[in-house]
Design a protein around this motif. Structure first.
Motif, PDB file in Angstrom:
ATOM      1  N   GLN A   1       0.840  -1.188   0.000  1.00 51.22           N
ATOM      2  CA  GLN A   1       0.000   0.000   0.000  1.00 51.22           C
ATOM      3  C   GLN A   1       0.883   1.248   0.000  1.00 51.22           C
ATOM      4  OE1 GLN A   1      -2.614   0.288   3.327  1.00 51.22           O
ATOM      5  NE2 GLN A   1      -3.514   2.240   2.691  1.00 51.22           N
ATOM      6  N   THR A   2       0.616   2.148  -0.907  1.00 51.27           N
ATOM      7  CA  THR A   2       1.441   3.363  -1.020  1.00 51.27           C
ATOM      8  C   THR A   2       1.252   4.253   0.201  1.00 51.27           C
ATOM      9  OG1 THR A   2       1.361   3.341  -3.433  1.00 51.27           O
ATOM     10  CG2 THR A   2       1.886   5.438  -2.380  1.00 51.27           C
ATOM     11  N   LYS A   3       2.388   4.672   0.770  1.00 48.94           N
ATOM     12  CA  LYS A   3       2.397   5.588   1.898  1.00 48.94           C
ATOM     13  C   LYS A   3       2.882   6.954   1.413  1.00 48.94           C
ATOM     14  CE  LYS A   3       1.334   2.479   5.074  1.00 48.94           C
ATOM     15  NZ  LYS A   3       0.091   2.554   5.881  1.00 48.94           N
ATOM     16  N   SER A   4       2.516   7.990   2.169  1.00 45.69           N
ATOM     17  CA  SER A   4       2.936   9.336   1.781  1.00 45.69           C
ATOM     18  C   SER A   4       3.657  10.010   2.948  1.00 45.69           C
ATOM     19  CB  SER A   4       1.737  10.182   1.351  1.00 45.69           C
ATOM     20  OG  SER A   4       0.772  10.242   2.382  1.00 45.69           O
TER      21      SER A   4
ATOM     22  N   GLY B   1      18.763  12.225   3.886  1.00 44.41           N
ATOM     23  CA  GLY B   1      18.933  11.089   4.784  1.00 44.41           C
ATOM     24  C   GLY B   1      17.616  10.424   5.119  1.00 44.41           C
ATOM     25  N   VAL B   2      16.562  11.227   5.322  1.00 40.32           N
ATOM     26  CA  VAL B   2      15.228  10.674   5.566  1.00 40.32           C
ATOM     27  C   VAL B   2      14.798   9.807   4.398  1.00 40.32           C
ATOM     28  CG1 VAL B   2      12.783  11.237   5.815  1.00 40.32           C
ATOM     29  CG2 VAL B   2      14.491  12.548   7.089  1.00 40.32           C
ATOM     30  N   ARG B   3      14.938  10.325   3.194  1.00 45.85           N
ATOM     31  CA  ARG B   3      14.511   9.593   1.994  1.00 45.85           C
ATOM     32  C   ARG B   3      15.265   8.260   1.861  1.00 45.85           C
ATOM     33  NH1 ARG B   3      15.941  13.080  -1.682  1.00 45.85           N
ATOM     34  NH2 ARG B   3      13.946  14.021  -2.216  1.00 45.85           N
TER      35      ARG B   3
ATOM     36  N   ASP C   1      15.740   2.158   2.445  1.00 44.02           N
ATOM     37  CA  ASP C   1      16.337   0.968   3.054  1.00 44.02           C
ATOM     38  C   ASP C   1      15.323   0.183   3.876  1.00 44.02           C
ATOM     39  OD1 ASP C   1      18.719   1.635   1.898  1.00 44.02           O
ATOM     40  OD2 ASP C   1      19.664   2.382   3.737  1.00 44.02           O
ATOM     41  N   ALA C   2      14.297   0.875   4.382  1.00 43.77           N
ATOM     42  CA  ALA C   2      13.257   0.214   5.178  1.00 43.77           C
ATOM     43  C   ALA C   2      12.158  -0.390   4.304  1.00 43.77           C
ATOM     44  CB  ALA C   2      12.647   1.191   6.167  1.00 43.77           C
ATOM     45  N   GLY C   3      12.296  -0.249   2.981  1.00 44.72           N
ATOM     46  CA  GLY C   3      11.328  -0.856   2.073  1.00 44.72           C
ATOM     47  C   GLY C   3      10.319   0.089   1.469  1.00 44.72           C
ATOM     48  N   PHE C   4      10.490   1.413   1.717  1.00 43.93           N
ATOM     49  CA  PHE C   4       9.561   2.399   1.165  1.00 43.93           C
ATOM     50  C   PHE C   4      10.270   3.178   0.059  1.00 43.93           C
ATOM     51  CE2 PHE C   4       8.286   1.651   5.561  1.00 43.93           C
ATOM     52  CZ  PHE C   4       6.953   1.320   5.402  1.00 43.93           C
ATOM     53  N   ARG C   5       9.891   2.893  -1.182  1.00 43.29           N
ATOM     54  CA  ARG C   5      10.607   3.440  -2.332  1.00 43.29           C
ATOM     55  C   ARG C   5       9.702   4.324  -3.173  1.00 43.29           C
ATOM     56  NH1 ARG C   5      12.413  -1.687  -1.358  1.00 43.29           N
ATOM     57  NH2 ARG C   5      14.700  -1.940  -1.246  1.00 43.29           N
ATOM     58  N   GLU C   6      10.237   5.502  -3.515  1.00 44.02           N
ATOM     59  CA  GLU C   6       9.481   6.425  -4.365  1.00 44.02           C
ATOM     60  C   GLU C   6       9.163   5.762  -5.701  1.00 44.02           C
ATOM     61  OE1 GLU C   6      10.476  10.855  -4.188  1.00 44.02           O
ATOM     62  OE2 GLU C   6      12.382   9.923  -3.623  1.00 44.02           O
TER      63      GLU C   6
ATOM     64  N   ALA D   1       9.839   5.334   9.415  1.00 44.94           N
ATOM     65  CA  ALA D   1       9.520   3.985   8.939  1.00 44.94           C
ATOM     66  C   ALA D   1       8.773   3.188   9.998  1.00 44.94           C
ATOM     67  CB  ALA D   1      10.803   3.265   8.537  1.00 44.94           C
ATOM     68  N   ARG D   2       9.148   3.358  11.250  1.00 44.38           N
ATOM     69  CA  ARG D   2       8.450   2.645  12.330  1.00 44.38           C
ATOM     70  C   ARG D   2       6.979   3.057  12.378  1.00 44.38           C
ATOM     71  NH1 ARG D   2      12.038   3.540  17.644  1.00 44.38           N
ATOM     72  NH2 ARG D   2      10.211   2.490  18.592  1.00 44.38           N
ATOM     73  N   ILE D   3       6.725   4.324  12.153  1.00 39.25           N
ATOM     74  CA  ILE D   3       5.342   4.804  12.178  1.00 39.25           C
ATOM     75  C   ILE D   3       4.573   4.296  10.961  1.00 39.25           C
ATOM     76  CG2 ILE D   3       3.906   6.886  12.067  1.00 39.25           C
ATOM     77  CD1 ILE D   3       6.179   8.280  13.682  1.00 39.25           C
ATOM     78  N   LEU D   4       5.223   4.305   9.799  1.00 33.62           N
ATOM     79  CA  LEU D   4       4.565   3.791   8.596  1.00 33.62           C
ATOM     80  C   LEU D   4       4.225   2.305   8.739  1.00 33.62           C
ATOM     81  CD1 LEU D   4       6.651   5.497   5.759  1.00 33.62           C
ATOM     82  CD2 LEU D   4       4.409   6.178   6.633  1.00 33.62           C
ATOM     83  N   LYS D   5       4.985   1.611   9.573  1.00 34.93           N
ATOM     84  CA  LYS D   5       4.734   0.182   9.794  1.00 34.93           C
ATOM     85  C   LYS D   5       3.737  -0.076  10.917  1.00 34.93           C
ATOM     86  CE  LYS D   5       9.333  -1.163   8.157  1.00 34.93           C
ATOM     87  NZ  LYS D   5      10.661  -1.744   8.519  1.00 34.93           N
ATOM     88  N   GLY D   6       3.229   1.008  11.543  1.00 31.42           N
ATOM     89  CA  GLY D   6       2.150   0.809  12.488  1.00 31.42           C
ATOM     90  C   GLY D   6       2.330   1.339  13.892  1.00 31.42           C
ATOM     91  N   GLU D   7       3.538   1.788  14.268  1.00 31.11           N
ATOM     92  CA  GLU D   7       3.728   2.315  15.616  1.00 31.11           C
ATOM     93  C   GLU D   7       3.118   3.713  15.738  1.00 31.11           C
ATOM     94  OE1 GLU D   7       7.420   1.756  17.803  1.00 31.11           O
ATOM     95  OE2 GLU D   7       8.207   0.564  16.121  1.00 31.11           O
ATOM     96  N   ASN D   8       2.762   4.085  16.965  1.00 31.25           N
ATOM     97  CA  ASN D   8       2.232   5.414  17.242  1.00 31.25           C
ATOM     98  C   ASN D   8       3.379   6.379  17.538  1.00 31.25           C
ATOM     99  OD1 ASN D   8      -0.531   4.656  17.068  1.00 31.25           O
ATOM    100  ND2 ASN D   8      -0.421   3.837  19.157  1.00 31.25           N
TER     101      ASN D   8
END
Length: 320
Positions: A23-26, A44-46, A51-56, A271-278
């Motif tokens: 699922q695309t994240k923004s 560095g953020v990008r 590396d965490a699996g979220f690629r533009e 990346a932790r938040i995109l994977k579900g953490e608050n």
């Protein structure tokens, strides 16, 4: 054993081959101004997200906006981003972070390059921020900065600090430096500039009043650093910096963070938040790792003799 049909087997294989984050994240990034340190943090953020699996272009929409040094524009950008409803907003610098945090109470916010998150009222507890906000502090190692000044320029008694009094992070640093310097028999001489266009004049006002200049993590001053360096070179005033990127631009020495690394550390939190953490469950961290960077050519231009002991332990020597 019951055999799968060709269609069912193909579907099963497709599920197995599907990326974990299909699922695309923004992620929306904004900074108060563009200069090398903040730009490096953004990059560095990008890269950490990649590396965490979220690629533009695959499963990530990554956007960036600069406020061009204008707090009113920062507030406008913050409102626009909240209206866009990205999965995470990443404000770089204190003014941008304050604007974003004021604009939303539900979209996760991961700030970075913020010196004093408590003083800026971004969070009330570093360990348990709560709500929708967390991030990284870049509180400078001020004791190391003063130690370096005393090591390289032991005769210096007056440290000139140009800064923007409208940046809370800078006010915090100046006050801390005053207290620490007084304990060591040193004097802090202030010069204020509220706009990039005023920076060179602020530096010029320190001529004759300061033995060295110290450039804090102040976005207004850093964005116009060349004006400070010009004054320093003409008047043999050594310029120390709090960020290592400024050494490439004419400061002669800095102990500070590599802001690309700061950005990567920030991206790991995103990346932790995109994977579900608050966001509010993730402690606010102080960025890890500092570098010593020196610029022999700038030192010569500013009338400084770099001790061999300093050069030998430097993480990076500009020009070598």
């Amino acid at each position: 054993m019951k055999m799968l049909s060709l269609a069912a087997a193909t579907a099963a294989l497709a599920v197995l081959a599907t990326p974990a984050f299909a699922q695309t994240k923004s992620v929306a990034v904004t900074a108060i101004v563009e200069h090398p340190a903040l730009d490096a943090a953004r990059d560095g953020v990008r890269d950490a997200l990649k590396d965490a699996g979220f690629r533009e272009g695959e499963n990530l929409q990554f956007s960036y906006q600069s406020a061009q040094g204008n707090p009113a524009t920062a507030a406008q950008i913050a409102r626009q981003l909240v209206g866009d409803r990205p999965d995470v907003i990443v404000p770089i610098s204190t003014p941008s972070a304050q604007a974003v945090v004021a604009a939303t109470r539900d979209i996760p916010v991961v700030f970075t390059a913020v010196t004093d998150p408590l003083g800026a009222q971004l969070v009330t507890d570093m360990e348990k921020p709560g709500g929708n906000v967390t991030g990284l502090s870049d509180m400078s190692p001020l004791a190391e900065h003063l130690a370096l000044i005393k090591e390289i320029t032991p005769d210096a008694k007056r440290i000139g600090i140009p800064y923007n009094p409208g940046e809370p992070n800078s006010v915090t640093v100046v006050n801390m430096m005053k207290e620490m310097a007084q304990e060591q028999g040193l004097e802090i001489v202030e010069a204020t500039a509220t706009r990039s266009a005023d920076v060179q004049a602020a530096a010029r006002s320190l001529v004759g009043r300061a033995d060295v200049m110290y450039i804090p993590l102040d976005n207004t001053i850093v964005s116009a650093l060349e004006g400070v360096v010009s004054v320093a070179d003409q008047n043999d005033i050594p310029v120390y910096a709090a960020d290592t990127a400024s050494v490439d631009r004419g400061a002669f020495a800095a102990v500070g963070f590599n802001y690309y690394d700061v950005g990567r550390q920030t991206g790991e939190v995103v990346a932790r938040i995109l994977k579900g953490e608050n966001a509010g469950d993730i402690p606010v961290r102080v960025a890890a790792g500092t570098d010593l960077v020196v610029n022999p050519a700038a030192a010569e231009a500013q009338g400084v003799k770099l001790p061999e002991a300093v050069v030998s332990r430097a993480t990076k020597v500009i020009g070598q």
